[in-house]
Design a protein around this motif. Structure first.
Motif, PDB file in Angstrom:
ATOM      1  N   ARG A   4      85.836  -5.830 -62.326  1.00 37.47           N
ATOM      2  CA  ARG A   4      84.495  -5.795 -61.660  1.00 37.47           C
ATOM      3  C   ARG A   4      83.851  -4.470 -61.795  1.00 37.47           C
ATOM      4  NH1 ARG A   4      82.948  -8.015 -55.642  1.00 37.47           N
ATOM      5  NH2 ARG A   4      83.837  -5.884 -54.850  1.00 37.47           N
ATOM      6  N   ILE A   6      80.535  -2.232 -61.111  1.00 41.28           N
ATOM      7  CA  ILE A   6      79.267  -2.140 -60.099  1.00 41.28           C
ATOM      8  C   ILE A   6      78.403  -1.097 -60.608  1.00 41.28           C
ATOM      9  CG2 ILE A   6      78.506  -1.505 -57.840  1.00 41.28           C
ATOM     10  CD1 ILE A   6      80.009  -3.899 -57.545  1.00 41.28           C
ATOM     11  N   VAL A   7      77.322  -1.317 -61.059  1.00 42.51           N
ATOM     12  CA  VAL A   7      76.270  -0.245 -61.508  1.00 42.51           C
ATOM     13  C   VAL A   7      75.365   0.046 -60.511  1.00 42.51           C
ATOM     14  CG1 VAL A   7      74.680   0.184 -63.562  1.00 42.51           C
ATOM     15  CG2 VAL A   7      76.617  -1.163 -63.870  1.00 42.51           C
ATOM     16  N   LYS A  40      73.666  -3.858 -60.017  1.00 37.13           N
ATOM     17  CA  LYS A  40      74.101  -4.941 -60.756  1.00 37.13           C
ATOM     18  C   LYS A  40      75.767  -5.056 -60.477  1.00 37.13           C
ATOM     19  CE  LYS A  40      72.386  -3.316 -64.488  1.00 37.13           C
ATOM     20  NZ  LYS A  40      72.172  -3.097 -65.915  1.00 37.13           N
ATOM     21  N   MET A  41      76.062  -6.252 -60.600  1.00 34.64           N
ATOM     22  CA  MET A  41      77.605  -6.618 -60.418  1.00 34.64           C
ATOM     23  C   MET A  41      77.786  -7.283 -61.937  1.00 34.64           C
ATOM     24  SD  MET A  41      80.154  -8.717 -59.782  1.00 34.64           S
ATOM     25  CE  MET A  41      79.362 -10.216 -59.680  1.00 34.64           C
ATOM     26  N   ILE A  42      78.759  -6.752 -62.542  1.00 37.96           N
ATOM     27  CA  ILE A  42      79.274  -7.482 -63.763  1.00 37.96           C
ATOM     28  C   ILE A  42      80.812  -7.956 -63.734  1.00 37.96           C
ATOM     29  CG2 ILE A  42      79.482  -7.354 -66.171  1.00 37.96           C
ATOM     30  CD1 ILE A  42      76.831  -4.991 -65.772  1.00 37.96           C
ATOM     31  N   GLU A  43      81.025  -9.083 -63.730  1.00 38.01           N
ATOM     32  CA  GLU A  43      82.581  -9.335 -63.862  1.00 38.01           C
ATOM     33  C   GLU A  43      83.023  -9.774 -65.104  1.00 38.01           C
ATOM     34  OE1 GLU A  43      83.689 -12.266 -60.448  1.00 38.01           O
ATOM     35  OE2 GLU A  43      84.871 -12.984 -61.891  1.00 38.01           O
ATOM     36  N   LEU A  44      83.941  -9.016 -65.596  1.00 37.17           N
ATOM     37  CA  LEU A  44      84.479  -9.018 -67.173  1.00 37.17           C
ATOM     38  C   LEU A  44      85.880  -9.601 -66.982  1.00 37.17           C
ATOM     39  CD1 LEU A  44      83.722  -5.481 -68.138  1.00 37.17           C
ATOM     40  CD2 LEU A  44      82.319  -7.301 -68.976  1.00 37.17           C
ATOM     41  N   ASP A  45      85.961 -10.844 -67.706  1.00 37.71           N
ATOM     42  CA  ASP A  45      87.241 -11.446 -67.864  1.00 37.71           C
ATOM     43  C   ASP A  45      87.867 -11.018 -69.381  1.00 37.71           C
ATOM     44  OD1 ASP A  45      89.407 -12.939 -68.052  1.00 37.71           O
ATOM     45  OD2 ASP A  45      88.465 -14.872 -67.477  1.00 37.71           O
ATOM     46  N   LEU A  46      88.758 -10.034 -69.031  1.00 37.66           N
ATOM     47  CA  LEU A  46      89.236  -9.528 -70.633  1.00 37.66           C
ATOM     48  C   LEU A  46      90.766 -10.115 -70.663  1.00 37.66           C
ATOM     49  CD1 LEU A  46      88.548  -5.628 -69.586  1.00 37.66           C
ATOM     50  CD2 LEU A  46      87.281  -7.262 -71.086  1.00 37.66           C
ATOM     51  N   GLU A  77      86.314  -1.838 -60.324  1.00 31.82           N
ATOM     52  CA  GLU A  77      87.302  -2.406 -59.528  1.00 31.82           C
ATOM     53  C   GLU A  77      88.192  -3.542 -60.380  1.00 31.82           C
ATOM     54  OE1 GLU A  77      84.810  -3.407 -56.292  1.00 31.82           O
ATOM     55  OE2 GLU A  77      83.971  -1.682 -56.158  1.00 31.82           O
TER      56      GLU A  77
END
Lengths: 81, 81
Positions: A4, A6-7, A40-46, A77
């Motif tokens: 996750r 957080i910007v 902004k919240m950006i959730e990355l699935d790597l 996070e």
């Protein structure tokens, strides 16, 4: 693994969006709201499964695309699952 | 006390913003990005000092203004300081 990001705007940078939310909350009758900051919240699935390497990748993505580091800061996070 | 609100689109709701970020990351040469979801982060600085009451207030704000509960879900996290 999932990360996750957080910007947020750096302290001192004017946040008109947050200010608008604070004002709207006041209009709706919510009292005792000192301050609102919006980010902004950006959730990355790597595909990467190693937490250290995944964080490195996410950090590079933030520096290159996700955050404008002149006015924004970011926090990473790890998420479970 | 400060509360952090994370507003995300519910699973199954199309997220064009996240999809655009995923595409842009691919164009920049980042591989292994399976999925990206984008949401909002709202930091509330409340005059209320009791954690339970502060969470109640924040929940009411989410229901009334911060989240569109038809398509979005929200999570509340107390912040230190």
């Amino acid at each position: 693994m999932k990360m996750r990001v957080i910007v947020t705007l750096k302290p001192g940078v004017l946040d008109p969006q947050g200010e608008a939310v604070r004002h709207a909350l006041g209009s709706l009758g919510f009292e005792g709201v000192n301050k609102v900051r919006q980010g902004k919240m950006i959730e990355l699935d790597l595909a990467e499964t190693d937490p250290v390497r995944a964080e490195e990748q996410a950090r590079a993505m933030c520096e290159k695309l996700l955050a404008n580091t002149v006015i924004e800061s970011y926090a990473l996070e790890p998420l479970e699952g």
